[in-house]
Design a protein around this motif. Structure first.
Motif, mmCIF file in Angstrom:
data_model
loop_
_atom_site.group_PDB
_atom_site.id
_atom_site.type_symbol
_atom_site.label_atom_id
_atom_site.label_comp_id
_atom_site.label_asym_id
_atom_site.label_seq_id
_atom_site.Cartn_x
_atom_site.Cartn_y
_atom_site.Cartn_z
ATOM 1 N N GLY A 145 0.789 -1.238 0.000
ATOM 2 C CA GLY A 145 0.000 0.000 0.000
ATOM 3 C C GLY A 145 0.816 1.280 0.000
ATOM 4 N N GLN A 146 2.143 1.166 -0.029
ATOM 5 C CA GLN A 146 2.966 2.386 0.000
ATOM 6 C C GLN A 146 3.261 2.884 -1.403
ATOM 7 O OE1 GLN A 146 6.549 1.544 2.205
ATOM 8 N NE2 GLN A 146 5.524 1.728 4.178
ATOM 9 N N SER A 147 3.390 4.232 -1.503
ATOM 10 C CA SER A 147 3.938 4.841 -2.717
ATOM 11 C C SER A 147 5.172 5.618 -2.277
ATOM 12 C CB SER A 147 2.921 5.806 -3.332
ATOM 13 O OG SER A 147 2.863 6.990 -2.551
ATOM 14 N N CYS A 148 5.892 6.173 -3.239
ATOM 15 C CA CYS A 148 7.042 7.001 -2.875
ATOM 16 C C CYS A 148 6.569 8.138 -1.966
ATOM 17 C CB CYS A 148 7.702 7.576 -4.120
ATOM 18 S SG CYS A 148 8.096 6.338 -5.377
ATOM 19 N N ALA A 149 5.351 8.657 -2.245
ATOM 20 C CA ALA A 149 4.828 9.792 -1.475
ATOM 21 C C ALA A 149 4.277 9.383 -0.114
ATOM 22 C CB ALA A 149 3.767 10.522 -2.285
ATOM 23 N N ASP B 295 24.288 6.280 2.482
ATOM 24 C CA ASP B 295 25.537 5.511 2.442
ATOM 25 C C ASP B 295 25.977 5.213 1.008
ATOM 26 O OD1 ASP B 295 23.586 3.731 1.653
ATOM 27 O OD2 ASP B 295 23.803 2.387 3.367
ATOM 28 N N ALA B 296 25.414 5.915 0.019
ATOM 29 C CA ALA B 296 25.717 5.677 -1.397
ATOM 30 C C ALA B 296 25.323 4.271 -1.816
ATOM 31 C CB ALA B 296 27.205 5.929 -1.701
ATOM 32 N N GLY B 297 24.374 3.694 -1.100
ATOM 33 C CA GLY B 297 23.981 2.306 -1.354
ATOM 34 C C GLY B 297 23.394 2.050 -2.730
ATOM 35 N N SER B 298 22.906 3.092 -3.412
ATOM 36 C CA SER B 298 22.336 2.880 -4.742
ATOM 37 C C SER B 298 23.348 3.115 -5.852
ATOM 38 C CB SER B 298 21.140 3.810 -4.972
ATOM 39 O OG SER B 298 20.084 3.439 -4.126
ATOM 40 N N ASN B 299 24.548 3.564 -5.505
ATOM 41 C CA ASN B 299 25.521 3.919 -6.543
ATOM 42 C C ASN B 299 26.289 2.715 -7.067
ATOM 43 O OD1 ASN B 299 25.236 6.569 -4.807
ATOM 44 N ND2 ASN B 299 25.853 7.164 -6.873
ATOM 45 N N VAL B 300 27.149 2.157 -6.218
ATOM 46 C CA VAL B 300 28.006 1.035 -6.616
ATOM 47 C C VAL B 300 28.553 1.265 -8.036
ATOM 48 C CG1 VAL B 300 28.262 -1.432 -6.168
ATOM 49 C CG2 VAL B 300 26.191 -0.312 -5.428
ATOM 50 N N GLY B 301 29.320 2.330 -8.175
ATOM 51 C CA GLY B 301 29.932 2.649 -9.462
ATOM 52 C C GLY B 301 29.047 3.397 -10.427
ATOM 53 N N ALA C 159 21.868 5.707 -10.555
ATOM 54 C CA ALA C 159 21.660 5.374 -9.144
ATOM 55 C C ALA C 159 20.204 5.613 -8.744
ATOM 56 C CB ALA C 159 22.600 6.190 -8.266
ATOM 57 N N LEU C 160 19.600 6.699 -9.264
ATOM 58 C CA LEU C 160 18.187 6.961 -8.963
ATOM 59 C C LEU C 160 17.299 5.857 -9.528
ATOM 60 C CD1 LEU C 160 17.926 10.835 -9.557
ATOM 61 C CD2 LEU C 160 17.802 9.635 -7.365
ATOM 62 N N ALA C 161 17.639 5.378 -10.741
ATOM 63 C CA ALA C 161 16.875 4.281 -11.338
ATOM 64 C C ALA C 161 17.083 2.993 -10.537
ATOM 65 C CB ALA C 161 17.298 4.084 -12.794
ATOM 66 N N ASN C 162 18.320 2.750 -10.142
ATOM 67 C CA ASN C 162 18.647 1.570 -9.340
ATOM 68 C C ASN C 162 17.864 1.576 -8.032
ATOM 69 O OD1 ASN C 162 20.007 -0.695 -8.349
ATOM 70 N ND2 ASN C 162 21.704 0.511 -7.542
ATOM 71 N N LEU C 163 17.812 2.749 -7.397
ATOM 72 C CA LEU C 163 17.088 2.872 -6.129
ATOM 73 C C LEU C 163 15.612 2.521 -6.329
ATOM 74 C CD1 LEU C 163 17.313 5.626 -3.463
ATOM 75 C CD2 LEU C 163 15.123 5.174 -4.522
ATOM 76 N N THR C 164 15.011 3.053 -7.397
ATOM 77 C CA THR C 164 13.594 2.785 -7.649
ATOM 78 C C THR C 164 13.362 1.287 -7.862
ATOM 79 O OG1 THR C 164 13.325 4.971 -8.593
ATOM 80 C CG2 THR C 164 11.640 3.357 -9.141
ATOM 81 N N ASN C 165 14.203 0.677 -8.662
ATOM 82 C CA ASN C 165 14.073 -0.768 -8.898
ATOM 83 C C ASN C 165 14.178 -1.557 -7.601
ATOM 84 O OD1 ASN C 165 13.737 -1.522 -11.742
ATOM 85 N ND2 ASN C 165 15.550 -0.251 -12.037
ATOM 86 N N ARG C 166 15.180 -1.215 -6.802
ATOM 87 C CA ARG C 166 15.403 -1.963 -5.558
ATOM 88 C C ARG C 166 14.268 -1.748 -4.565
ATOM 89 N NH1 ARG C 166 20.203 -1.158 -2.323
ATOM 90 N NH2 ARG C 166 19.708 1.017 -2.606
ATOM 91 N N LEU C 167 13.768 -0.499 -4.498
ATOM 92 C CA LEU C 167 12.714 -0.188 -3.530
ATOM 93 C C LEU C 167 11.417 -0.909 -3.850
ATOM 94 C CD1 LEU C 167 12.546 3.565 -2.593
ATOM 95 C CD2 LEU C 167 12.738 1.604 -1.082
ATOM 96 N N VAL C 168 11.036 -0.883 -5.136
ATOM 97 C CA VAL C 168 9.749 -1.468 -5.509
ATOM 98 C C VAL C 168 9.740 -2.962 -5.185
ATOM 99 C CG1 VAL C 168 8.197 -1.987 -7.427
ATOM 100 C CG2 VAL C 168 9.221 0.285 -7.235
ATOM 101 N N THR C 169 10.834 -3.640 -5.460
ATOM 102 C CA THR C 169 10.855 -5.077 -5.163
ATOM 103 C C THR C 169 11.206 -5.343 -3.698
ATOM 104 O OG1 THR C 169 13.134 -5.149 -5.945
ATOM 105 C CG2 THR C 169 11.436 -5.803 -7.500
ATOM 106 N N GLY C 170 11.846 -4.376 -3.043
ATOM 107 C CA GLY C 170 12.233 -4.555 -1.644
ATOM 108 C C GLY C 170 11.191 -3.995 -0.702
ATOM 109 N N ALA C 171 11.419 -2.763 -0.231
ATOM 110 C CA ALA C 171 10.566 -2.157 0.794
ATOM 111 C C ALA C 171 9.085 -2.125 0.388
ATOM 112 C CB ALA C 171 11.052 -0.754 1.112
ATOM 113 N N LEU C 172 8.792 -1.908 -0.904
ATOM 114 C CA LEU C 172 7.393 -1.799 -1.320
ATOM 115 C C LEU C 172 6.790 -3.166 -1.650
ATOM 116 C CD1 LEU C 172 7.425 1.449 -3.507
ATOM 117 C CD2 LEU C 172 7.313 1.200 -1.041
#
Ligand code: HEC
Ligand code: HEC
Length: 434
Positions: free
Chosen positions: A85-89, A201-207, A213-226
């Motif tokens: 039920g969460q969104s970014c907002a 912690d620059a966790g979404s960067n990894v090079g 990194a912003l795209a990586n964060l979105t991908n990781r969040l949707v499958t992870g926290a969301l």
């Protein structure tokens, strides 16, 4: 004789069919409206927000300026992306500079007895805590409600220069195989003049650079926290594009007026015309010698920020992206926010040992060190944007500074800066005007 012609019969039948169809449509619409999922935002705004719309905060009013003409609140950023039920907002709202404060979390808790989707067991003090009653939820979400910190972390990085040898977690969840990192949400703003580093912690960067990194964060969040399925490329693009369109800053301060008046260049719209560069803050240069004592104090605070302190330290050396305050070289620093000395009693404490030298170090959060595995990176965090600060207290990755004055006092107590009362007050007035 007037009788039923087959034509008028057909007409009447047609009318009946149309009425039935309309009734069905109306019923369907009410049903849809009734069963449509509750908007998952934690914001009071719906639809769109005009550019520069003033939103009150503790230090005056902040505003967002979108390069898209107005802030459209209907894109993917505002949609439920997963199953919880969460969104970014849920955790990034316009009224709080696209962050979220403990005050708003408390209001949402009170309005829903803690059933608003922003309260997810993934962020409970300990995931095994009882969340079946309002009373239990109030206890389980105390870290969110008191300090606005979300539970992040995971396994210690394998093959690191350090090993985790002891853990003291007041919430009884972290252990040597499980780090818990309590983190404030971050404002998703001002990226065009911001550092490439994404996350505390620059966790979404990894090079990766900023956009990747912003795209990586979105991908990781949707499958992870969301807790959802991997998002499509279009969804990711929509979200990243939205983030990149947001410029947010303080726009008014009581007894000071508009921060972009009389030659000053505060506020979000002026910021949107600037480009990413290394340099000092010069937003309030035009107010030098201003007769208004509050304006003069802001100018003085800007000077304190830009110049070298008697301790030979300088705020602007690290916060060196002009008029934004991130680090232009994307460097993460250790300013002792995760130190034992600055520890709040509800934070865990970790003992790390250097595998090579045997030296130990105690910290409440591994920071960059758990991303790179390097000993020297332990306790380092992103140098964040300093704009719209007043909309999003408390400060630092773990929310240990409740006010801007507490931020400055942290630098005095734990980092070696020495300020007079006059300098401290001016610095706070300046930070409040960003
Ligand atoms: C449950 C709350 C929550 C939700 C939902 C959430 N975020 Fe965040 N967000 C956080 C927290 C906490 C952090 C800081 C985490 C860290 O860096 O350790 C963060 C950090 C970020 C950052 C880093 C900003 C910077 O300057 O480095 C971005 C970008 C971001 N979130 C975007 C998003 C997007 C996009 C979504 C939706 C797909 C989203 N967030 C959903 C809580 C949330
Ligand atoms: C050595 C580099 C360095 C210096 C010097 C420095 N900062 Fe920072 N600043 C950081 C880092 C890194 C963070 C994030 C730390 C964290 O959250 O754990 C930060 C965070 C902040 C924040 C909180 C932002 C937020 O979103 O929570 C403020 C405000 C701030 N600094 C102001 C200042 C002021 C004022 C000075 C001078 C007195 C100063 N900084 C000096 C690196 C530095």
């Amino acid at each position: 004789m007037k009788g039923f012609s087959s034509r008028s019969l057909g007409l009447r039948l047609g009318v009946v069919v149309a009425v039935v169809a309309l009734l069905g449509l109306a019923w369907g619409l009410t049903y849809y409206l009734r069963t449509k999922p509750v908007a998952p935002t934690s914001s009071k705004f719906q639809g769109s927000i005009p550019n520069n719309h003033l939103m009150p905060n503790a230090g005056g009013e902040a505003a967002t300026f979108s390069i898209q003409g107005s802030v459209n609140l209907t894109g993917e950023y505002f949609q439920i992306q997963g199953t919880n039920g969460q969104s970014c907002a849920s955790c990034h709202i316009p009224e709080e500079a696209w962050n979220i404060t403990p005050g708003t979390l408390q209001r949402l808790f009170d309005e829903t007895d803690g059933t608003h989707p922003v309260f997810s067991p993934l962020d409970a003090n300990n995931p095994s805590m009882d969340v079946s009653t309002a009373k239990a939820r109030r206890t389980a979400y105390s870290m969110l409600l008191t300090r606005g910190v979300f539970r992040r972390g995971g396994a210690p990085r394998p093959n690191s220069e350090w090993e985790l040898i002891a853990v003291d977690d007041p919430h009884g969840f972290a252990n040597v195989n499980q780090l818990v990192h309590w983190r404030r949400s971050m404002p998703t703003i001002n990226f065009a003049v911001g550092s490439a580093t994404v996350n505390w912690d620059a966790g979404s960067n990894v090079g990766k650079g900023q956009r990747a990194a912003l795209a990586n964060l979105t991908n990781r969040l949707v499958t992870g926290a969301l807790q959802g399925q991997p998002p499509t490329a279009e969804v990711v693009e929509d979200i990243v594009g939205f983030e990149e369109s947001l410029w947010t800053a303080q726009l008014t301060v009581p007894d000071v007026g508009r921060l972009d008046s009389d030659g000053a260049r505060g506020g979000p719209q002026a910021l949107s015309t600037m480009s990413k560069a290394e340099g000092r803050f010069d937003l309030f240069d035009a107010w030098t010698g201003n007769a208004n004592p509050k304006r003069a104090q802001i100018v003085r605070g800007q000077e304190v920020f830009n110049s070298t302190n008697v301790s030979h330290l300088s705020c602007g050396v690290c916060h060196n992206s002009a008029n934004n305050g991130t680090n232009i070289n994307n460097t993460l620093f250790d300013i002792n926010t995760a130190s034992v000395e600055a520890r709040a009693p509800d934070l865990p404490l970790y003992t790390f040992r250097n595998k090579q030298t045997g030296t130990t170090r105690q910290l409440t959060d591994a920071g960059l060190g758990n991303i790179t595995g390097r000993w020297d990176d332990l306790g380092r965090f992103k140098t964040p944007t300093l704009r719209a600060l007043s909309a999003r207290a408390p400060y630092f990755h773990n929310g240990i500074a409740a006010t801007l004055e507490d931020v400055v006092r942290h630098y005095e107590k734990h980092f070696g800066f020495i300020f007079t009362d006059e300098e401290r007050a001016a610095l706070v007035a300046f930070l409040n005007a960003l």
